[in-house]
Design a protein around this motif. Structure first.
Motif, PDB file in Angstrom:
ATOM      1  N   ARG A  98     -31.154   0.211  20.350  1.00  0.00           N
ATOM      2  CA  ARG A  98     -31.066   1.583  19.855  1.00  0.00           C
ATOM      3  C   ARG A  98     -30.653   1.534  18.394  1.00  0.00           C
ATOM      4  N   SER A  99     -31.016   2.560  17.660  1.00  0.00           N
ATOM      5  CA  SER A  99     -30.689   2.558  16.234  1.00  0.00           C
ATOM      6  C   SER A  99     -29.340   3.226  15.989  1.00  0.00           C
ATOM      7  N   GLN A 100     -28.704   2.818  14.908  1.00  0.00           N
ATOM      8  CA  GLN A 100     -27.433   3.367  14.453  1.00  0.00           C
ATOM      9  C   GLN A 100     -27.593   3.775  12.999  1.00  0.00           C
ATOM     10  N   LYS A 101     -26.994   4.882  12.627  1.00  0.00           N
ATOM     11  CA  LYS A 101     -27.054   5.334  11.240  1.00  0.00           C
ATOM     12  C   LYS A 101     -26.099   4.508  10.379  1.00  0.00           C
ATOM     13  N   VAL A 102     -26.584   4.078   9.217  1.00  0.00           N
ATOM     14  CA  VAL A 102     -25.761   3.374   8.240  1.00  0.00           C
ATOM     15  C   VAL A 102     -25.940   4.059   6.886  1.00  0.00           C
ATOM     16  N   LEU A 103     -24.945   3.947   6.031  1.00  0.00           N
ATOM     17  CA  LEU A 103     -24.973   4.550   4.701  1.00  0.00           C
ATOM     18  C   LEU A 103     -25.227   3.468   3.667  1.00  0.00           C
ATOM     19  N   LEU A 104     -26.258   3.660   2.852  1.00  0.00           N
ATOM     20  CA  LEU A 104     -26.569   2.697   1.807  1.00  0.00           C
ATOM     21  C   LEU A 104     -25.701   2.968   0.582  1.00  0.00           C
ATOM     22  N   ASP A 105     -25.107   1.911   0.037  1.00  0.00           N
ATOM     23  CA  ASP A 105     -24.321   2.005  -1.196  1.00  0.00           C
ATOM     24  C   ASP A 105     -25.204   1.747  -2.410  1.00  0.00           C
ATOM     25  N   ASN A 106     -26.101   0.781  -2.281  1.00  0.00           N
ATOM     26  CA  ASN A 106     -27.048   0.497  -3.357  1.00  0.00           C
ATOM     27  C   ASN A 106     -28.304  -0.101  -2.758  1.00  0.00           C
ATOM     28  N   ILE A 107     -29.357  -0.165  -3.584  1.00  0.00           N
ATOM     29  CA  ILE A 107     -30.644  -0.659  -3.115  1.00  0.00           C
ATOM     30  C   ILE A 107     -31.331  -1.369  -4.269  1.00  0.00           C
ATOM     31  N   SER A 108     -32.147  -2.348  -3.937  1.00  0.00           N
ATOM     32  CA  SER A 108     -32.928  -3.055  -4.946  1.00  0.00           C
ATOM     33  C   SER A 108     -34.261  -3.440  -4.328  1.00  0.00           C
ATOM     34  N   PHE A 109     -35.109  -4.050  -5.136  1.00  0.00           N
ATOM     35  CA  PHE A 109     -36.399  -4.500  -4.629  1.00  0.00           C
ATOM     36  C   PHE A 109     -36.246  -5.718  -3.719  1.00  0.00           C
ATOM     37  N   GLY A 110     -35.065  -6.326  -3.717  1.00  0.00           N
ATOM     38  CA  GLY A 110     -34.832  -7.502  -2.885  1.00  0.00           C
ATOM     39  C   GLY A 110     -33.967  -7.271  -1.677  1.00  0.00           C
ATOM     40  N   GLY A 111     -33.273  -6.131  -1.606  1.00  0.00           N
ATOM     41  CA  GLY A 111     -32.386  -5.873  -0.480  1.00  0.00           C
ATOM     42  C   GLY A 111     -31.546  -4.640  -0.725  1.00  0.00           C
ATOM     43  N   CYS A 112     -30.443  -4.522   0.015  1.00  0.00           N
ATOM     44  CA  CYS A 112     -29.547  -3.378  -0.155  1.00  0.00           C
ATOM     45  C   CYS A 112     -28.155  -3.753   0.317  1.00  0.00           C
ATOM     46  N   LEU A 113     -27.223  -2.853   0.077  1.00  0.00           N
ATOM     47  CA  LEU A 113     -25.872  -2.967   0.591  1.00  0.00           C
ATOM     48  C   LEU A 113     -25.609  -1.700   1.393  1.00  0.00           C
ATOM     49  N   PHE A 114     -25.225  -1.861   2.659  1.00  0.00           N
ATOM     50  CA  PHE A 114     -24.919  -0.686   3.472  1.00  0.00           C
ATOM     51  C   PHE A 114     -23.569  -0.844   4.134  1.00  0.00           C
ATOM     52  N   ARG A 115     -23.015   0.288   4.581  1.00  0.00           N
ATOM     53  CA  ARG A 115     -21.711   0.289   5.240  1.00  0.00           C
ATOM     54  C   ARG A 115     -21.830   0.917   6.622  1.00  0.00           C
ATOM     55  N   THR A 116     -21.001   0.404   7.531  1.00  0.00           N
ATOM     56  CA  THR A 116     -20.981   0.886   8.905  1.00  0.00           C
ATOM     57  C   THR A 116     -19.688   0.427   9.575  1.00  0.00           C
ATOM     58  N   HIS A 117     -19.397   1.021  10.732  1.00  0.00           N
ATOM     59  CA  HIS A 117     -18.258   0.573  11.533  1.00  0.00           C
ATOM     60  C   HIS A 117     -18.658  -0.602  12.433  1.00  0.00           C
ATOM     61  N   LEU A 118     -19.957  -0.847  12.566  1.00  0.00           N
ATOM     62  CA  LEU A 118     -20.444  -1.914  13.445  1.00  0.00           C
ATOM     63  C   LEU A 118     -20.114  -3.289  12.884  1.00  0.00           C
ATOM     64  N   GLU A 119     -19.763  -4.211  13.761  1.00  0.00           N
ATOM     65  CA  GLU A 119     -19.542  -5.595  13.352  1.00  0.00           C
ATOM     66  C   GLU A 119     -20.804  -6.384  13.712  1.00  0.00           C
ATOM     67  N   LEU A 120     -21.495  -6.888  12.701  1.00  0.00           N
ATOM     68  CA  LEU A 120     -22.791  -7.543  12.875  1.00  0.00           C
ATOM     69  C   LEU A 120     -22.737  -8.981  12.364  1.00  0.00           C
ATOM     70  N   PRO A 121     -23.535  -9.872  12.950  1.00  0.00           N
ATOM     71  CA  PRO A 121     -23.499 -11.270  12.504  1.00  0.00           C
ATOM     72  C   PRO A 121     -24.402 -11.512  11.286  1.00  0.00           C
ATOM     73  N   PRO A 122     -23.879 -12.175  10.250  1.00  0.00           N
ATOM     74  CA  PRO A 122     -24.737 -12.548   9.115  1.00  0.00           C
ATOM     75  C   PRO A 122     -25.464 -13.865   9.415  1.00  0.00           C
ATOM     76  N   ARG A 123     -26.584 -13.773  10.122  1.00  0.00           N
ATOM     77  CA  ARG A 123     -27.339 -14.970  10.537  1.00  0.00           C
ATOM     78  C   ARG A 123     -28.775 -14.880  10.054  1.00  0.00           C
ATOM     79  N   ASP A 124     -29.310 -16.022   9.641  1.00  0.00           N
ATOM     80  CA  ASP A 124     -30.696 -16.098   9.172  1.00  0.00           C
ATOM     81  C   ASP A 124     -31.716 -15.852  10.282  1.00  0.00           C
ATOM     82  N   ASP A 125     -31.359 -16.171  11.518  1.00  0.00           N
ATOM     83  CA  ASP A 125     -32.317 -16.061  12.615  1.00  0.00           C
ATOM     84  C   ASP A 125     -32.290 -14.691  13.300  1.00  0.00           C
TER      85      ASP A 125
END
Length: 152
Positions: free
Chosen positions: A38-65
């Motif tokens: 299911r989807s969760q709403k996140v707030l973007l702080d900044n954006i670029s052509f290569g990625g973005c920075l967003f904030r949320t209360h969710l704890e997510l894993p920073p994994r390449d896979d």
């Protein structure tokens, strides 16, 4: 090294978002397996052509896979962007996630076009930012933006 002499090592310039931009975040793939969530709403702080920075209360894993889908509205266009989380930090009770887009050549081209449209309309109230943005876009191809004086 003097701070003025430091060169920006980023491949893409980040654009701060002064108007709130929300995205719907959902899990797309883990390893070789498709894993819809299911989807969760996140707030973007900044954006670029290569990625973005967003904030949320969710704890997510920073994994390449692990691949995520961010769905957002840029003007009248809904864009769907595949991404991986590359960094995380905690700030004021939120988790801040830096993501990198995982797009095909066609998807990247279309996203660049949509993001250009969005940024130009979002900063329509500030002609000086429009001028700076045009300078940045003109310098993007030859990497000169890394030395662009944005303080004037």
């Amino acid at each position: 090294m003097d701070q003025e002499e430091q060169e920006n090592r980023r491949q893409y310039i980040r654009f701060g978002l002064h108007l709130p931009l929300y995205a719907e975040l959902s899990l797309l793939r883990v390893g070789d397996r498709t894993a819809r969530s299911r989807s969760q709403k996140v707030l973007l702080d900044n954006i670029s052509f290569g990625g973005c920075l967003f904030r949320t209360h969710l704890e997510l894993p920073p994994r390449d896979d692990v691949e995520w889908m961010l769905k957002m509205q840029l003007n009248h266009h809904e864009v769907h962007l595949k991404a991986t989380i590359v960094r995380v930090q905690e700030e004021e009770g939120y988790f801040l996630y830096g993501v990198s887009w995982k797009l095909s050549t066609y998807e990247r081209h279309l996203f660049h076009y949509r993001l250009n449209e969005y940024l130009q309309s979002a900063y329509a109230f500030a002609p000086h930012i429009q001028t700076l943005y045009r300078k940045v876009m003109e310098r993007g191809g030859d990497k000169q933006f890394k030395r662009l004086d944005y303080t004037t």
